[in-house]
Design an enzyme around this catalytic site. Structure first.
Site, PDB file in Angstrom:
ATOM      1  N   LYS A  45     -10.807 -23.392   3.129  1.00 30.22           N
ATOM      2  CA  LYS A  45     -11.211 -23.627   4.525  1.00 30.22           C
ATOM      3  C   LYS A  45     -12.437 -22.827   4.957  1.00 30.22           C
ATOM      4  O   LYS A  45     -13.190 -23.249   5.819  1.00 30.22           O
ATOM      5  CB  LYS A  45     -10.032 -23.337   5.451  1.00 30.22           C
ATOM      6  CG  LYS A  45      -8.914 -24.356   5.287  1.00 30.22           C
ATOM      7  CD  LYS A  45      -8.133 -24.556   6.548  1.00 30.22           C
ATOM      8  CE  LYS A  45      -7.252 -25.782   6.453  1.00 30.22           C
ATOM      9  NZ  LYS A  45      -6.168 -25.637   5.437  1.00 30.22           N
ATOM     10  N   GLU A  89      -8.611 -25.561  16.541  1.00 31.69           N
ATOM     11  CA  GLU A  89      -7.176 -25.835  16.520  1.00 31.69           C
ATOM     12  C   GLU A  89      -6.625 -25.274  15.227  1.00 31.69           C
ATOM     13  O   GLU A  89      -7.363 -25.122  14.254  1.00 31.69           O
ATOM     14  CB  GLU A  89      -6.936 -27.353  16.563  1.00 31.69           C
ATOM     15  CG  GLU A  89      -6.988 -28.068  15.201  1.00 31.69           C
ATOM     16  CD  GLU A  89      -8.374 -28.082  14.551  1.00 31.69           C
ATOM     17  OE1 GLU A  89      -9.369 -27.882  15.280  1.00 31.69           O
ATOM     18  OE2 GLU A  89      -8.456 -28.277  13.318  1.00 31.69           O
ATOM     19  N   SER A 117      -6.423 -25.592  -4.026  1.00 31.84           N
ATOM     20  CA  SER A 117      -7.058 -25.397  -2.715  1.00 31.84           C
ATOM     21  C   SER A 117      -6.751 -24.051  -2.085  1.00 31.84           C
ATOM     22  O   SER A 117      -7.539 -23.560  -1.272  1.00 31.84           O
ATOM     23  CB  SER A 117      -6.645 -26.530  -1.771  1.00 31.84           C
ATOM     24  OG  SER A 117      -5.234 -26.620  -1.688  1.00 31.84           O
TER      25      SER A 117
HETATM   26  C1  LIG Z   1      -5.293 -26.724   5.140  1.00 37.24           C
HETATM   27  C2  LIG Z   1      -4.993 -26.768   3.707  1.00 37.24           C
HETATM   28  C3  LIG Z   1      -4.921 -27.984   2.998  1.00 37.24           C
HETATM   29  C4  LIG Z   1      -5.011 -29.339   3.658  1.00 37.24           C
HETATM   30  O1  LIG Z   1      -6.229 -29.634   4.253  1.00 37.24           O
HETATM   31  P1  LIG Z   1      -7.281 -30.640   3.635  1.00 37.24           P
HETATM   32  O2  LIG Z   1      -8.249 -30.839   4.744  1.00 37.24           O
HETATM   33  O3  LIG Z   1      -6.579 -31.893   3.260  1.00 37.24           O
HETATM   34  O4  LIG Z   1      -7.886 -29.984   2.460  1.00 37.24           O
HETATM   35  C5  LIG Z   1      -4.715 -27.956   1.628  1.00 37.24           C
HETATM   36  N1  LIG Z   1      -4.564 -26.790   0.977  1.00 37.24           N
HETATM   37  C6  LIG Z   1      -4.614 -25.596   1.616  1.00 37.24           C
HETATM   38  C7  LIG Z   1      -4.416 -24.347   0.816  1.00 37.24           C
HETATM   39  C8  LIG Z   1      -4.835 -25.544   2.994  1.00 37.24           C
HETATM   40  O5  LIG Z   1      -4.864 -24.357   3.618  1.00 37.24           O
END
Ligand SMILES: *Cc1c(COP(=O)(O)O)cnc(C)c1O
Length: 409
Positions: free
Chosen positions: A98, A120, A387
């Site tokens: 993020k 948000e 992610s």
């Molecule tokens: C917020 C988040 C997501 C989901 O958000 P996307 O916009 O779909 O990437 C996925 N993995 C993690 C670790 C997150 O914090």
């Protein structure tokens, strides 16, 4: 990655923010001025070498880019199929992808001369990233968060407050993410003169899906470069979890015009595909308009938004980014879903085989890989976009495993 030099090879969205029939700008007229101003500022910034240099410097020095592309040897050998590589977005500052988007949008806000940032947040990950970067740049920061989410994620609320952010609890609707988005929008309508709104995923009204995507394109650009160095070619398949869709589109974008690379997005199947029990928009959703754009939405017959469920808060949302809807129609990106228990299996597997605790969101992509890798040949390469890290989730995992009587002794 330099936004200036990467060609807009797909030229999407169009001028109105459309990805085919999806996307667009479905907002009250009062918001159109801010969105137009943002789009113009972004179009200029993108071509400005100074902006690009500053963004690259911050991504490197503050966020920790480039992130590694790690060969998960034990996991690959155990599954007995494709070579699995992990793109380590979990190693970034604040623990997830993020921050790529937040850094880019804060630099944009600075160019616009805006001293106040609003955002948000659902589980609090985007809120924490935003509060963090605002602290660094000395900007006022207000985070809207559903009252129910604040209770569930009190540690993240505390983190944001430590960084000097004001966290406002939202008491309307179901008191969760979509209600927080509504409140942030309401704030922005009256405050846009000095305030920038940082949306946290590749969602909402144009130009947000485009800006957020572009800020995460660095993920795929790095995968391509690193894979070339490691194997001299592109991977055969890339898999990423899909909430709003930002980490996935960021990992995929670079490869959209390389048809030999299969791209797979994994949604949250929750407790199964029954209304209210999941967040797999392509499984149980229909086209509609929600919070600024046309896309796939979990809704009832009357167009009211269905409740959603996922063990991972970051995937627990009723709409999917409009660009994903487009590439699904085109057949360029495939979509699958993993249930809560699949995701837990993925979580446990990565902990045990590699000593890496993945976020529950990312565990959905791992769950897919557990099934997919054994079907692939040993000379094939599967990249999982990891992610985020799972430290934030260990207590919840413990609760769930306790309930199933599966706590490791
Ligand atoms: C917020 C988040 C997501 C989901 O958000 P996307 O916009 O779909 O990437 C996925 N993995 C993690 C670790 C997150 O914090």
């Amino acid at each position: 990655m330099n936004l200036e030099t990467i060609p807009d090879k797909h030229s999407l969205p169009d001028a109105g923010g459309h990805f085919g029939p999806y996307g667009g700008c479905y907002v009250p007229e009062t918001l159109m001025t801010c969105l137009k101003e943002l789009e113009e500022a972004y179009t200029k910034a993108k071509k400005d070498p100074e902006f690009n240099q500053e963004l690259q410097r911050e991504l490197k020095e503050y966020a920790g880019r480039p992130t590694g592309l790690y060969y998960a040897r034990n996991m690959s050998e155990q599954l007995g199929g494709a070579r699995i590589y992990l793109k380590r977005e979990d190693l970034l500052h604040t623990g997830a992808h993020k921050i790529n988007n937040v850094l880019g949008q804060v630099l944009l806000a600075k160019r616009l001369g805006k001293q106040r940032i609003i955002a948000e947040t659902g589980a609090g990950q985007h809120g924490v990233a935003t509060a963090t970067v605002c602290a660094k740049f000395g900007l006022d920061c207000v985070i809207y968060m559903g009252a129910v989410d604040m209770e569930r994620q009190s540690l993240n609320v505390f983190r944001m407050r430590l960084c000097g952010a004001e966290v406002i609890g939202v008491e309307t609707g179901q008191k969760t993410l979509k209600d927080a988005v509504n409140e942030a929008m309401r704030d922005w309508v009256s405050s846009s003169r000095n305030t920038h709104y940082i949306l946290g995923s590749a969602l909402g009204a144009h130009p947000f899906p485009m800006i957020v995507r572009d800020m995460h394109r660095v993920i795929g650009a790095e995968i391509r470069e690193q894979m070339q160095a490691l194997a001299g070619r592109n991977p055969d398949e890339i898999v990423a979890c899909v909430g709003g869709g930002s980490n996935a589109i960021g990992a995929f974008w670079e490869f959209l015009d390389h048809p030999e690379v299969r791209l797979v997005g994994v949604e949250a199947g929750g407790e199964g595909i029954e209304p209210g029990r999941h967040a797999a928009r392509f499984e149980g959703g229909k086209m509609g308009v929600f919070q600024g754009c046309r896309t796939y939405i979990l809704q009832n017959f009357d167009g009211q938004i269905d409740p959603t469920h996922s063990v991972s808060a970051g995937l627990d949302y009723a709409a999917i980014g409009p660009e994903h809807a487009f590439y699904r129609d085109q057949g360029r990106i495939d979509y699958a879903y993993a249930t809560d228990s699949d995701a837990l299996e993925g979580f446990k597997m990565l902990c045990r085989t590699e000593g890496i605790l993945p976020a529950l969101e990312s565990s959905h992509a791992i769950a897919y890989a557990l099934k997919r890798a054994p079907q692939m040949r040993k000379d094939q390469i599967l990249v999982i976009n990891l992610s985020g890290r799972g430290d934030k989730d260990v207590q919840q995992v413990q609760r769930v495993l306790d309930k199933m009587g599966e706590t490791p002794a």
